[in-house]
Design an enzyme around this catalytic site. Structure first.
Site, PDB file in Angstrom:
ATOM      1  N   ASP A   1     -42.459 -75.742  35.341  1.00 35.78           N
ATOM      2  CA  ASP A   1     -42.976 -75.627  33.986  1.00 35.78           C
ATOM      3  C   ASP A   1     -44.056 -76.656  33.697  1.00 35.78           C
ATOM      4  O   ASP A   1     -43.907 -77.514  32.820  1.00 35.78           O
ATOM      5  CB  ASP A   1     -41.824 -75.757  32.988  1.00 35.78           C
ATOM      6  CG  ASP A   1     -42.184 -75.205  31.620  1.00 35.78           C
ATOM      7  OD1 ASP A   1     -43.267 -74.611  31.498  1.00 35.78           O
ATOM      8  OD2 ASP A   1     -41.374 -75.380  30.689  1.00 35.78           O
TER       9      ASP A   1
ATOM     10  N   SER B   1     -43.267 -79.250  20.499  1.00 37.12           N
ATOM     11  CA  SER B   1     -43.380 -80.445  21.341  1.00 37.12           C
ATOM     12  C   SER B   1     -43.478 -80.115  22.818  1.00 37.12           C
ATOM     13  O   SER B   1     -43.404 -81.013  23.646  1.00 37.12           O
ATOM     14  CB  SER B   1     -42.182 -81.372  21.096  1.00 37.12           C
ATOM     15  OG  SER B   1     -40.979 -80.728  21.458  1.00 37.12           O
TER      16      SER B   1
ATOM     17  N   HIS C   1     -45.476 -72.631  30.199  1.00 34.87           N
ATOM     18  CA  HIS C   1     -45.327 -71.619  29.162  1.00 34.87           C
ATOM     19  C   HIS C   1     -46.283 -71.840  28.004  1.00 34.87           C
ATOM     20  O   HIS C   1     -46.339 -71.019  27.081  1.00 34.87           O
ATOM     21  CB  HIS C   1     -43.869 -71.549  28.665  1.00 34.87           C
ATOM     22  CG  HIS C   1     -43.395 -72.757  27.929  1.00 34.87           C
ATOM     23  ND1 HIS C   1     -42.731 -73.784  28.547  1.00 34.87           N
ATOM     24  CD2 HIS C   1     -43.478 -73.100  26.623  1.00 34.87           C
ATOM     25  CE1 HIS C   1     -42.408 -74.708  27.659  1.00 34.87           C
ATOM     26  NE2 HIS C   1     -42.848 -74.313  26.473  1.00 34.87           N
TER      27      HIS C   1
END
Length: 1110
Positions: free
Chosen positions: A123, A206, A92
């Site tokens: 991811d 983060s 993402h």
């Protein structure tokens, strides 16, 4: 206990926060923790090695695509291959669509990076960079060690947490078998994998941080967190290591040339969940099967994989069902995601045998393993700001649709105007079935500008019903021609080319004056016929303020206009026919205002009156007289062209026909309905069920009204005979106690009226400036009534014979609560017809202003002489307290016994001829020795200057200032009614000349004030670097930019990828210097200008990488 919230909270967006979904979490008993033997010195050494390899990523998602919206954000990544220059981060962050990104190392060296891989499911993704670009930092790559992850392992998360340059958060791995977190029902979600969990408390920014052990090895990748607690979720690295090994083969170290590589990924389009043995027993798992699986699995195994969902049309569709328990795959007992995915990735294009149990019944199925990349879109169509591409596996899984269907990722303007929402699936367009993107492009290539065609779509939240809307192809050149973007993994860019063939009618620029519009098409889908009535969508979406189509202002974005009523109110005013197009046949396509119409009625025989609106038996004489003159407006403003501070894209309102002849019709309406000339207007007539386009021809610079033209020939004979102009009654002016009839249109386009009494015929309008300056009525007196129909009802005020004495119009204002909170509001008042009548007379008789094209004929338009000073009335009793003497008070009372007031200066427009002459608080007593008591006196004095042959354009004002009477010669300004006619897009911001609402604030920068930032686009360079609206650009690279022409001359010399130094001045006067990087690939510079000779908005490219394409 309430639900817990999970988010992709590890990526910090520079725009609005991403939405999050709720998920219930179970309580699990984990194995005993392993004791950590690392010392403080061990961690110090590990961090000294790791921190230099961790980078801050600043990314721009240039377009909405798949699961991601356009926007700018920052995140974290870390170097996993120093020689080849490979950075690991989250999917993402890499984004599935176009992205421009930079990496900043700990010593503040910033370098461009390019995406080379984003996993279709999990991811993680990779960027590449040029290792030679790092000149001053010594660093080492961080090794990946997925095998070191275990419960109880002490870890550190090193990254850009909550916007900090470097943040180090401690934690302990508590779980290795957590279900993949569920973030959004219509966005990205990981699946078919376990996640790790620890209480490290990571927050925004983060994403992509390495989760390291005391040896400095990465054991996991930070991905998300729970907003209601300190829990963070980490992605295991086994599949990451495999992908990295493939990518390392893509760079030739001898030539340093990158080539895209294929990473085999297989799928059955099935989502599995790991369920404990207790639940699999409840699902019917046989005891013998459980015994077999336990004997074949490690002692720590506590469950099996169970089918959760199957994507329609996929390899497993009609073969697997939710609740099926997976036992074996190709003869091997499978209880772990990693083992299953390894087998599928190695079997792409081959068949695999699955042994399952369904309710206690053993079954065997053979399925073909599909290439996961084949159902991951790598191209999209951009048309009128909309982003359309094949439906991805991610969204097909979310919405339970077939992969590859034509999916709307961003609605843009054309689809937004039709009411098509985001995430819609297009099923039919212009009478053609649509199942692929190529079919949509083919149908689009046959259409012309202004064509109106039906579109059928379905949405995931109402999947069982098709909806039909009418799409209008843009008549003006608001947007670039349709383009196809395709991903190129070798370069990391998306290549762009024209989507339509050169002979497509859509590529021809508009309609020439006086020539026939050949863009009319009849699109046949069945036998019935529909005339040119409006086929309204079921709802008007207010979404899509993102990406290239979705623009914003720096203050809070207001999505609902003050005269922008939703479907529960005036949104239904224009629905007069059935909205379902499933039974619609030949649809007559709309046409431009300047071309000849396509005949809709038979002119050869007698005129039929069946379509004329019936008049109610109990209607008043005024209502009967005025109904044929009323018109309902629906106004749309392109999101890319929201100039002059306009606060919404969609407006409704009622106007009245004030002129109607065989070659021109004019409708008067308030400026809270028609706020800017950059708009598309559709007019629905109360006298006859027909809808035709209108064109803004005059926007009064001060008063709250606009004149919109229509082509009477487009009405047809029957409608033209039913429609007529209202009779105007400018004199005598209304007085307190007079009876009037308030007449307007109801939701069903029927005339509604009531008798009212004037309570105040001369109420001064006092509207404060909005947070984002936009038109506000000033120097106006309005009419107040004892009763009306509420703040959303507009129309006209007439006498008992139906003669119009005032326009009952809507006014926009903003209610402010405290220092930082405000809310848009509207109210309605009567606008005396006197000024409208004056302007109308000048247009009809032939004004001395610049000509503009109306219905194929050049007509001179009036200019207005204005004293650009904002005034407000003060009671004479108050004026006496300020020192005004009795002589002047008696003179003003004698001049106007009713008002008993004096006009005071609130402020002068910046840049006006009155600036620096009049001061705040000055009382205007007389003009040319004649006492002045109201705004109309000022206007009459300005008009007298135009009638005088020896006038120098100045007024002789007598003012009262600080106890003294002063004579001043004050200049006036001449303004037209065209509104803003030019805008420029540069690096994603829209700049224009400062509009009157900005100048009314009384400030323009001394350095130059011709380049005012009106809007900015999500995902653009100005979004990334913070060049927002409500400020002037006064210098570029040290060169002054006092005007738009100077700005163009300076910026067109700047090349792609160059950093630009920009000096700005905010509305509050605060100067600022910032830098930004020009991106001509995704954000070319262009100009939008209104051409008076053709009455068309023309788009011209100023600078692009390939001007022939863009």
């Amino acid at each position: 206990m309430g639900d817990s919230l999970e988010r992709l909270g590890s990526e910090e967006a520079l725009g609005p926060e991403s939405s999050i979904m709720k998920e219930e979490l179970s309580m699990d008993i984990d194995p005993p923790f392993k004791e950590s033997l690392a010392t403080t010195e061990d961690w110090r050494k590990a961090l000294d090695m790791v921190v230099p390899a961790v980078v801050v990523l600043r990314t721009n998602a240039c377009r909405a695509f798949d699961t991601e919206a356009a926007g700018a954000s920052y995140a974290t990544g870390f170097v996993v291959d120093k020689r080849r220059g490979i950075i690991l981060t989250n999917r993402h962050v890499v984004k599935p669509g176009p992205v421009v990104a930079e990496a900043m190392f700990v010593n503040r060296e910033e370098i461009p990076i390019y995406p080379i891989y984003r996993d279709p499911v999990h991811d993680f993704g990779f960027f590449r960079y040029d290792p030679a670009a790092i000149q001053f930092l010594s660093y080492e790559e961080i090794p990946l060690a997925p095998e070191d992850a275990c419960v109880g392992l002490e870890i550190r998360v090193v990254g850009n947490d909550s916007g900090e340059k470097v943040s180090i958060l401690a934690g302990t791995l508590a779980r290795l078998d957590r279900d993949a977190p569920h973030y959004k029902k219509d966005g990205y979600n990981d699946f078919n994998t376990f996640y790790m969990q620890a209480a490290s408390g990571t927050k925004g920014g983060s994403s992509g941080s390495p989760v390291i052990n005391w040896q400095g090895k990465a054991v996991a990748l930070n991905a998300g967190s729970k907003s209601s607690s300190a829990s963070a979720f980490f992605l295991p690295l086994e599949r990451v290591v495999r992908a990295l090994e493939f990518l390392q083969e893509g760079l030739d170290l001898t030539t340093n040339k990158w080539e895209a590589v294929t990473i085999h990924r297989g799928t059955l389009q099935v989502t599995f969940l790991h369920k404990g043995y207790d639940e699999t027993r409840r699902l019917g798992l046989l005891s013998a099967t459980e015994q077999l699986v336990r004997n074949s699995s490690p002692p720590s195994e506590t469950g099996m994989l169970v089918v959760d969902s199957v994507v329609p049309g996929g390899p497993a569709h009609n073969h697997l069902e939710p609740g099926d328990v997976l036992v074996r795959m190709n003869g091997e007992v499978i209880t772990q995601f990693l083992k299953m995915e390894t087998l599928l990735d190695d079997s792409v294009g081959q068949k695999v045998e699955l042994q399952i149990e369904r309710g206690g019944t053993p079954m065997t199925v053979e399925l073909l393993v599909q290439d996961l990349h084949s159902i991951t879109p790598d191209r999209f169509l951009e048309v009128s700001g909309a982003v359309i591409h094949p439906l991805s596996y991610q969204q097909a899984r979310n919405f339970r649709f077939h992969c590859g269907l034509v999916y709307v990722a961003e609605t843009g303007y054309m689809l937004f105007r039709a009411g098509v929402p985001r995430h819609a699936i297009i099923k039919k367009f212009a009478g053609e079935d649509i199942s692929t993107l190529e079919e949509l492009i083919s149908a689009l290539s046959k259409l012309s500008r202004s064509a109106r065609v039906p579109l059928e779509y379905i949405s995931y939240n109402d999947r069982h019903r098709k909806k039909s809307v009418l799409v209008t192809i843009d008549r003006h050149e608001w947007y670039a021609p349709p383009q196809i973007y395709k991903r190129d993994d070798s370069s990391g860019l998306w290549t762009v080319k024209l989507a339509l063939p050169p002979e497509s009618p859509l590529l021809f620029s508009g309609i020439h004056p006086g020539k026939q519009d050949l863009s009319n098409h009849s699109v046949s889908s069945c036998a019935t016929e529909v005339s040119a009535m409006d086929l309204r969508p079921q709802q008007v979406s207010q979404e899509s303020m993102d990406g290239v189509t979705s623009t914003e202002i720096s203050c809070d974005n207001v999505t609902v206009g003050l005269n922008n009523q939703d479907d529960s109110d005036a949104g239904t005013k224009k629905r007069r026919v059935e909205e379902n197009l499933s039974a619609v046949g030949d649809v007559i396509i709309g046409r431009s205002l300047n071309g000849h119409r396509e005949e809709r009625f038979d002119d050869s025989g007698a005129v039929e009156d069946q379509g004329a609106a019936p008049v109610a038996n109990n209607a008043s004489v005024a209502e009967r007289a005025i109904e044929p003159t009323l018109v309902m407006f629906e106004v749309h403003v392109p999101s890319l062209c929201m100039l002059d501070g306009v606060h919404s894209q969609h407006f409704f309102g009622t106007g009245a026909i004030v002129y109607h002849s065989h070659n021109m019709g004019l409708v008067a309406v308030d400026k809270n309905t028609v706020a800017v000339s950059v708009s598309d207007i559709m007019l629905s007539f109360a006298a006859f069920p027909i809808e035709i386009p209108g064109e803004v021809v005059f926007l009064h610079p001060v008063h709250n009204f606009a004149l919109v033209a229509y082509d009477p020939s487009a009405l047809g004979t029957a409608a033209a005979s039913a429609v007529r102009a209202a009779e105007l009654l400018p004199d005598p002016a209304l007085r307190r106690g007079d009876s009037v009839y308030l007449v307007g249109l109801s939701r069903s386009l029927q005339a509604t009226s009531r008798k009212s009494v004037v309570t105040n015929p001369s109420a001064a309008v006092n509207i404060g400036s909005a947070d984002c300056p936009r038109y506000r009525a000033t120097n106006m007196e309005v009419i107040e009534l004892d009763t009306d129909f509420g703040s959303t009802f507009s129309g006209v005020l007439t006498d008992e014979r139906g003669r119009v004495q005032a326009l009952w119009g809507s006014f926009s204002t903003q209610l402010k609560y405290g220092c930082s909170s405000s809310e848009d509001h509207q109210f309605v008042r009567g606008i005396p017809i006197y000024t409208i009548s004056q302007v109308l007379g000048k247009i009809i008789s032939g004004a001395d202003g610049p000509p503009r094209l109306i219905n194929g004929l050049q007509r001179p338009m009036p200019r207005l002489r204005i004293l650009e000073v904002e005034l407000y009335p003060t009671l004479l009793s108050k004026a006496r307290s300020f020192g005004l003497n009795d002589t002047w008070i008696q003179a003003l009372v004698k001049k106007d016994p009713m008002r008993r007031q004096v006009l005071r200066v609130k402020g002068c427009f910046a840049g006006s001829k009155a600036e620096n002459l009049l001061e705040q608080g000055d009382m205007v007593l007389a003009i040319n020795k004649e006492p002045v008591t109201c705004f109309r006196d000022i206007e009459h004095a300005c008009q007298s200057l135009d009638r005088s042959n020896d006038s120098d354009g100045r007024l002789n004002l007598t003012i009262f200032r600080q106890g003294q009477e002063i004579e001043l010669l004050v200049g006036t300004d001449v303004r037209d009614g065209n509104g803003t006619s030019r805008a420029i897009s540069w690096c994603g911001c829209i700049v224009q000349d400062p509009h009157p609402a900005v100048r009314a604030l009384g400030f323009l920068p001394d350095e130059g004030h011709g380049v005012y930032v009106a809007r900015w686009c999500h995902g653009s360079p100005v979004h990334r670097y913070g060049l927002y609206a409500l400020q002037w650009i006064v210098e570029v690279n040290g060169k002054p930019t006092p005007s738009l022409d100077a700005f163009v001359d300076v910026t067109k010399t700047i090349e792609h990828g160059e950093f630009v130094r920009v000096r700005t001045v905010h509305l509050n006067g605060k100067p600022r210097v910032l830098t930004l990087k020009q991106d001509l690939h995704y954000w070319p510079s262009w100009e939008l200008r209104f051409d008076l000779e053709t009455a068309m908005w023309r788009r011209k490219t100023i600078k692009a990488l390939d001007s022939g394409v863009l």
